[in-house]
Design a protein around this motif. Structure first.
Motif: not given
Length: 204
Positions: A24-51
């Motif tokens: 996660n470049t916004a929080s400068s931390s590694y995240v999991t799919l579970e974290h991304l799932s929580d972000m979706v449920k919280q209404g946080v919009d994100f985009v995923v790029y292949d590094a």
């Protein structure tokens, strides 16, 4: 663009590395799919790029999240028949129209859910949940199904038939589609559970 903390449209940028780690470049931390799932449920919009390739792989990652959620005990959300029908649409002439149909369906369902929450919130203690509310909600569901039919027929008036709908050689008495009946039964059960919870809260 993947090297910045946010995309040009304000979405949070997630980078996926070859080792499958998500950053996660916004929080400068590694995240999991579970974290991304929580972000979706919280209404946080994100985009995923292949590094490595900078390819947008958001759809793939969201699909992985759904797979993870469906794999959990008691978390099954997608009926088997729905999954079979969904797979059947790949390569079908209606494939191009299905995304709009599903978006409309979920958006309308979400609106109805918010209305129901507002109705429950407006009911005072002791007023109870009469059958009138449930009947009105069932009528609304049937109206939604009819609206979806009309919307899809506008997209493709000659090709569209609702899943599970087969032309009959002779006229049959009008009845609710199987999908509608199943939806109504599920909602009735959910409303009964919610009513029981409200009654418990009212007794405290």
């Amino acid at each position: 663009m993947a090297d910045t903390q946010g995309s040009d449209d304000g979405r949070v940028v997630i980078k996926k590395y070859a080792n499958r780690r998500l950053y996660n470049t916004a929080s400068s931390s590694y995240v999991t799919l579970e974290h991304l799932s929580d972000m979706v449920k919280q209404g946080v919009d994100f985009v995923v790029y292949d590094a490595k390739t900078n390819e947008d792989i958001t759809r793939t990652v969201l699909t992985q999240i759904i797979f993870e959620e469906e794999s959990r005990e008691g978390q099954n959300l997608l009926p088997i028949q729905f999954l079979r029908q969904l797979i059947g649409f790949y390569g079908n002439s209606m494939q191009a129209f299905l995304p709009s149909y599903l978006e409309l369906s979920l958006a309308t369902f979400a609106e109805q859910q918010e209305r129901m929450r507002a109705q429950f919130a407006s009911i005072g203690q002791g007023s109870g949940l009469g059958s009138g509310l449930g009947g009105a909600y069932e009528d609304q569901i049937r109206q939604n199904l009819a609206m979806f039919d009309r919307a899809m027929k506008m997209f493709s008036p000659f090709a569209y038939t609702r899943p599970q709908e087969e032309p009959a050689p002779a006229a049959k008495p009008a009845s609710a589609p199987p999908a509608a009946d199943e939806t109504l039964d599920a909602l009735k059960k959910q409303m009964a559970e919610m009513q029981a919870q409200i009654e418990k809260l009212a007794k405290r």
